[in-house]
Design a protein around this motif. Structure first.
Motif, mmCIF file in Angstrom:
data_model
loop_
_atom_site.group_PDB
_atom_site.id
_atom_site.type_symbol
_atom_site.label_atom_id
_atom_site.label_comp_id
_atom_site.label_asym_id
_atom_site.label_seq_id
_atom_site.Cartn_x
_atom_site.Cartn_y
_atom_site.Cartn_z
ATOM 1 N N GLY A 28 2.926 34.889 71.939
ATOM 2 C CA GLY A 28 3.196 35.992 71.979
ATOM 3 C C GLY A 28 2.926 37.140 70.906
ATOM 4 N N THR A 29 2.710 38.396 71.043
ATOM 5 C CA THR A 29 2.191 39.302 69.994
ATOM 6 C C THR A 29 3.336 40.146 69.844
ATOM 7 O OG1 THR A 29 -0.032 39.304 71.220
ATOM 8 C CG2 THR A 29 0.658 40.936 69.686
ATOM 9 N N LEU A 30 3.532 40.444 68.629
ATOM 10 C CA LEU A 30 4.624 41.675 68.095
ATOM 11 C C LEU A 30 3.950 42.471 67.299
ATOM 12 C CD1 LEU A 30 7.488 39.006 66.905
ATOM 13 C CD2 LEU A 30 7.307 40.249 69.137
ATOM 14 N N TRP A 56 -3.286 37.154 72.919
ATOM 15 C CA TRP A 56 -3.101 37.746 71.455
ATOM 16 C C TRP A 56 -4.330 38.387 70.965
ATOM 17 C CZ3 TRP A 56 -6.036 35.787 67.446
ATOM 18 C CH2 TRP A 56 -6.698 34.711 67.906
ATOM 19 N N SER A 57 -5.772 37.740 71.246
ATOM 20 C CA SER A 57 -6.777 38.313 70.439
ATOM 21 C C SER A 57 -7.252 39.832 70.696
ATOM 22 C CB SER A 57 -8.107 37.559 70.505
ATOM 23 O OG SER A 57 -8.348 37.343 72.052
ATOM 24 N N VAL A 58 -6.684 40.314 71.812
ATOM 25 C CA VAL A 58 -7.188 41.826 72.449
ATOM 26 C C VAL A 58 -6.320 42.842 71.539
ATOM 27 C CG1 VAL A 58 -7.676 40.947 74.692
ATOM 28 C CG2 VAL A 58 -5.407 41.816 74.151
ATOM 29 N N GLU A 76 6.149 31.422 72.145
ATOM 30 C CA GLU A 76 6.879 31.655 73.158
ATOM 31 C C GLU A 76 7.089 30.549 74.338
ATOM 32 O OE1 GLU A 76 5.906 35.330 74.796
ATOM 33 O OE2 GLU A 76 6.588 36.515 73.155
ATOM 34 N N CYS A 77 8.227 30.368 75.040
ATOM 35 C CA CYS A 77 8.139 29.422 76.136
ATOM 36 C C CYS A 77 8.948 30.229 77.216
ATOM 37 C CB CYS A 77 9.133 28.345 75.551
ATOM 38 S SG CYS A 77 9.177 26.744 76.835
ATOM 39 N N SER A 78 8.653 29.801 78.476
ATOM 40 C CA SER A 78 9.202 30.178 79.772
ATOM 41 C C SER A 78 10.565 30.066 79.807
ATOM 42 C CB SER A 78 8.439 29.688 80.959
ATOM 43 O OG SER A 78 8.594 28.233 80.904
ATOM 44 N N GLY A 80 12.901 30.754 77.515
ATOM 45 C CA GLY A 80 13.398 31.757 76.881
ATOM 46 C C GLY A 80 13.393 31.397 75.212
ATOM 47 N N TRP A 81 12.833 30.528 74.760
ATOM 48 C CA TRP A 81 12.520 29.872 73.367
ATOM 49 C C TRP A 81 11.783 30.739 72.782
ATOM 50 C CZ3 TRP A 81 8.276 28.419 71.156
ATOM 51 C CH2 TRP A 81 8.179 28.073 69.608
ATOM 52 N N ARG A 82 11.885 30.954 71.324
ATOM 53 C CA ARG A 82 11.119 31.895 70.726
ATOM 54 C C ARG A 82 11.094 31.273 69.231
ATOM 55 N NH1 ARG A 82 10.446 33.478 75.056
ATOM 56 N NH2 ARG A 82 10.303 35.487 75.624
ATOM 57 N N GLY A 83 9.594 30.802 69.014
ATOM 58 C CA GLY A 83 9.543 30.191 67.372
ATOM 59 C C GLY A 83 9.660 31.245 66.427
ATOM 60 N N GLU A 84 9.063 30.822 65.439
ATOM 61 C CA GLU A 84 8.716 31.546 63.957
ATOM 62 C C GLU A 84 8.069 32.729 64.177
ATOM 63 O OE1 GLU A 84 7.511 31.103 59.390
ATOM 64 O OE2 GLU A 84 8.151 29.331 60.624
ATOM 65 N N ILE A 85 8.299 33.887 63.687
ATOM 66 C CA ILE A 85 7.404 35.177 63.919
ATOM 67 C C ILE A 85 6.735 35.054 62.557
ATOM 68 C CG2 ILE A 85 7.575 37.622 63.097
ATOM 69 C CD1 ILE A 85 10.317 37.759 64.626
ATOM 70 N N ARG A 86 5.294 34.813 62.826
ATOM 71 C CA ARG A 86 4.376 34.600 61.776
ATOM 72 C C ARG A 86 3.542 35.837 61.610
ATOM 73 N NH1 ARG A 86 4.120 29.428 60.655
ATOM 74 N NH2 ARG A 86 5.276 27.926 61.759
ATOM 75 N N ILE A 87 3.546 36.480 60.475
ATOM 76 C CA ILE A 87 2.827 37.550 60.223
ATOM 77 C C ILE A 87 1.524 37.457 59.991
ATOM 78 C CG2 ILE A 87 2.904 39.665 58.415
ATOM 79 C CD1 ILE A 87 5.558 39.344 60.112
ATOM 80 N N VAL A 88 0.569 38.255 60.680
ATOM 81 C CA VAL A 88 -0.828 38.264 60.495
ATOM 82 C C VAL A 88 -1.421 38.756 59.118
ATOM 83 C CG1 VAL A 88 -3.186 38.796 61.338
ATOM 84 C CG2 VAL A 88 -1.116 38.618 62.901
#
Length: 208
Positions: A28-30, A56-58, A76-78, A80-88
């Motif tokens: 997922g992209t934030l 994500w690459s676009v 992300e998972c279908s 509803g789970w969300r993982g750690e937010i990883r700053i680019v």
């Protein structure tokens, strides 16, 4: 339009054999404000039609078509789970395009999802150790058989299908009377996928 934009996947998803679409993962992209960007629409070369991309690459801040710049990536998972937010991290990449230097962060997101799948497996109903060993031995035996006698391996696999259909019929009917969420959790599936599985083994319509 650049070649990479034409060839880029519309999205990339991860699935496990056991849980399928119940636990389908992706990157997922934030954006900087914490929101998720809309899909990016790419025109075809002919201009007659196009397609939407959420890979994500676009999200590199490009101008044709105009698209936002990713601030962070997140598994992300279908379910509803969300993982750690990883700053680019852009401080050490120089002039590299996002599609190249972002792969490491995207890989970390997939690693988060892999650990999520492991956690799901740990919450499912356990099988007796002897049965797990037997199933593993049977699978390995069929794989070895397939190297020398493919048709015999197919016959063995077909026999397993028949065994599954015969032995799962009564359990499916028994489980149908239990709480759907409890059954789904025990199998590591969504409620809908769990109902579809019971219907397939029990011989009734999924929506019946």
């Amino acid at each position: 339009m650049a070649v990479w934009e034409v060839l880029v996947d519309r999205d990339e998803v991860w699935t496990s054999e056991e849980y399928g679409k119940s636990h389908q993962g992706r990157v997922g992209t934030l954006l900087e404000d914490g929101s998720s960007p809309k899909a990016v629409y790419f025109d075809s070369n002919s201009g007659a039609s196009g397609w939407e991309v959420t890979h994500w690459s676009v999200y590199d801040g490009g101008s044709y078509p105009r698209r936002p710049e990713a601030h962070a990536l997140q598994g992300e998972c279908s379910c509803g789970w969300r993982g750690e937010i990883r700053i680019v991290d852009r401080t050490t990449v120089g002039d590299l395009p996002f599609r190249e230097y972002g792969w490491e962060t995207a890989g970390e997101c997939q690693g988060d999802w892999d650990r999520h799948i492991t956690a799901i497996a740990d919450t499912t109903v356990p099988l007796p150790a002897a049965l797990e060993t037997l199933l593993r031995d049977v699978a390995e035996a069929i794989e070895r058989l397939g190297e020398d006698a493919p048709t015999a391996a197919l016959k063995a696999a077909r026999s397993l299908e028949l065994i599954a259909a015969r032995t799962a019929y009564e359990p499916a009917h028994e489980a149908r009377g239990q709480d759907p969420e409890t059954v789904a959790a025990a199998l590591g599936l969504s409620v809908d996928d769990s109902r579809a599985l019971l219907a397939r083994y029990g011989g009734w319509s999924h929506y019946g």
